[in-house]
Scaffold this motif. Sequence first.
Motif, PDB file in Angstrom:
ATOM      1  N   LEU A 111      -1.024  -1.778  -4.514  1.00  4.51           N
ATOM      2  CA  LEU A 111      -0.143  -1.833  -3.344  1.00  4.51           C
ATOM      3  C   LEU A 111       1.161  -2.512  -3.751  1.00  4.51           C
ATOM      4  O   LEU A 111       1.173  -3.365  -4.644  1.00  4.51           O
ATOM      5  CB  LEU A 111      -0.805  -2.633  -2.217  1.00  4.51           C
ATOM      6  N   CYS A 115       3.423  -5.867   0.411  1.00  5.89           N
ATOM      7  CA  CYS A 115       2.367  -5.220   1.189  1.00  5.89           C
ATOM      8  C   CYS A 115       0.999  -5.785   0.781  1.00  5.89           C
ATOM      9  O   CYS A 115       0.164  -6.107   1.629  1.00  5.89           O
ATOM     10  CB  CYS A 115       2.430  -3.708   0.948  1.00  5.89           C
ATOM     11  N   ARG A 116       0.779  -5.926  -0.524  1.00  4.34           N
ATOM     12  CA  ARG A 116      -0.475  -6.477  -1.045  1.00  4.34           C
ATOM     13  C   ARG A 116      -0.671  -7.917  -0.581  1.00  4.34           C
ATOM     14  O   ARG A 116      -1.738  -8.301  -0.124  1.00  4.34           O
ATOM     15  CB  ARG A 116      -0.501  -6.409  -2.579  1.00  4.34           C
ATOM     16  N   THR A 142       6.693  -6.777  11.432  1.00  7.92           N
ATOM     17  CA  THR A 142       6.731  -6.433  10.007  1.00  7.92           C
ATOM     18  C   THR A 142       5.346  -6.610   9.393  1.00  7.92           C
ATOM     19  O   THR A 142       4.891  -5.764   8.621  1.00  7.92           O
ATOM     20  CB  THR A 142       7.767  -7.304   9.262  1.00  7.92           C
ATOM     21  N   GLU A 144       2.482  -6.483  10.972  1.00  6.75           N
ATOM     22  CA  GLU A 144       1.641  -5.415  11.517  1.00  6.75           C
ATOM     23  C   GLU A 144       1.884  -4.097  10.784  1.00  6.75           C
ATOM     24  O   GLU A 144       0.938  -3.395  10.399  1.00  6.75           O
ATOM     25  CB  GLU A 144       1.957  -5.252  13.005  1.00  6.75           C
ATOM     26  N   ASN A 145       3.146  -3.758  10.549  1.00  8.79           N
ATOM     27  CA  ASN A 145       3.488  -2.517   9.844  1.00  8.79           C
ATOM     28  C   ASN A 145       2.994  -2.538   8.401  1.00  8.79           C
ATOM     29  O   ASN A 145       2.500  -1.530   7.891  1.00  8.79           O
ATOM     30  CB  ASN A 145       4.998  -2.279   9.883  1.00  8.79           C
ATOM     31  N   GLN A 146       3.136  -3.675   7.722  1.00  9.97           N
ATOM     32  CA  GLN A 146       2.698  -3.777   6.329  1.00  9.97           C
ATOM     33  C   GLN A 146       1.176  -3.637   6.216  1.00  9.97           C
ATOM     34  O   GLN A 146       0.681  -2.996   5.291  1.00  9.97           O
ATOM     35  CB  GLN A 146       3.167  -5.095   5.710  1.00  9.97           C
ATOM     36  N   ALA A 148      -0.762  -2.013   8.328  1.00 10.69           N
ATOM     37  CA  ALA A 148      -1.042  -0.602   8.617  1.00 10.69           C
ATOM     38  C   ALA A 148      -0.718   0.275   7.406  1.00 10.69           C
ATOM     39  O   ALA A 148      -1.494   1.185   7.057  1.00 10.69           O
ATOM     40  CB  ALA A 148      -0.254  -0.142   9.835  1.00 10.69           C
ATOM     41  N   ASN A 149       0.406  -0.012   6.734  1.00 11.53           N
ATOM     42  CA  ASN A 149       0.763   0.754   5.527  1.00 11.53           C
ATOM     43  C   ASN A 149      -0.279   0.560   4.427  1.00 11.53           C
ATOM     44  O   ASN A 149      -0.668   1.520   3.750  1.00 11.53           O
ATOM     45  CB  ASN A 149       2.140   0.326   5.008  1.00 11.53           C
ATOM     46  N   ALA A 150      -0.721  -0.680   4.250  1.00 10.90           N
ATOM     47  CA  ALA A 150      -1.727  -0.966   3.222  1.00 10.90           C
ATOM     48  C   ALA A 150      -3.014  -0.222   3.508  1.00 10.90           C
ATOM     49  O   ALA A 150      -3.606   0.390   2.607  1.00 10.90           O
ATOM     50  CB  ALA A 150      -1.992  -2.473   3.141  1.00 10.90           C
ATOM     51  N   THR A 152      -3.448   2.491   5.261  1.00  9.21           N
ATOM     52  CA  THR A 152      -3.230   3.927   5.050  1.00  9.21           C
ATOM     53  C   THR A 152      -3.274   4.269   3.566  1.00  9.21           C
ATOM     54  O   THR A 152      -3.947   5.223   3.153  1.00  9.21           O
ATOM     55  CB  THR A 152      -1.879   4.357   5.657  1.00  9.21           C
ATOM     56  N   LYS A 153      -2.587   3.487   2.748  1.00 11.70           N
ATOM     57  CA  LYS A 153      -2.556   3.738   1.306  1.00 11.70           C
ATOM     58  C   LYS A 153      -3.940   3.563   0.685  1.00 11.70           C
ATOM     59  O   LYS A 153      -4.356   4.354  -0.170  1.00 11.70           O
ATOM     60  CB  LYS A 153      -1.543   2.826   0.617  1.00 11.70           C
TER      61      LYS A 153
END
Length: 175
Positions: A111, A115-116, A142, A144-146, A148-150, A152-153
């Motif tokens: 990640l 994000c990690r 921010t 919350e978004n990070q 969610a991105n993690a 998803t990835k």
Amino acid sequence: MAFDQLFLTYYQELCRFAITFLNDTDESQEVVQKVFIRIWENRKKMVCPENEKSVLYKAVYNECLNSIRHKNTREKYKLNYFLQLDFTETEDRQEELREIQSRISLAIENLPAKCRQIFILNKIEGLTQHEIADFLGISSKTVENQVANAVTKLRIELKPVLHLLPAGFIFLQTF
């Protein structure tokens, strides 16, 4: 009779309010029901407040926070448990599970750095989004978004091995 009227008047409205926090209809209904059960159980000791609506909303809000806190704690312990497992099954299965554990660790390491960091603080260390935001000097949105991105990835990267996990670890599919 007053309890029935209170329930009929506010139940649906409170469920809609709870779903804004929980994003889950069933869980929202459960939270509202818990609040009404608590009211019913304490009905003899309770004094009818002047603004019953605001009291109900505050009770549902607090119960939503408790539900989110409990959910985050469960996720943290599930992930910690899996990452520290000492597999004691057949040798073939042990090797397969070690490989999965290694892939999960590698996926987390792959990640992006920020994000990690945020994912580990939230899902492994168990910090709330607000605590992480304060610690890193960024907004809660921010964080919350990070997260969610993690998720998803990780879901995309780990999709090939999710079917190999023991039934108890399917939670990774619903990160």
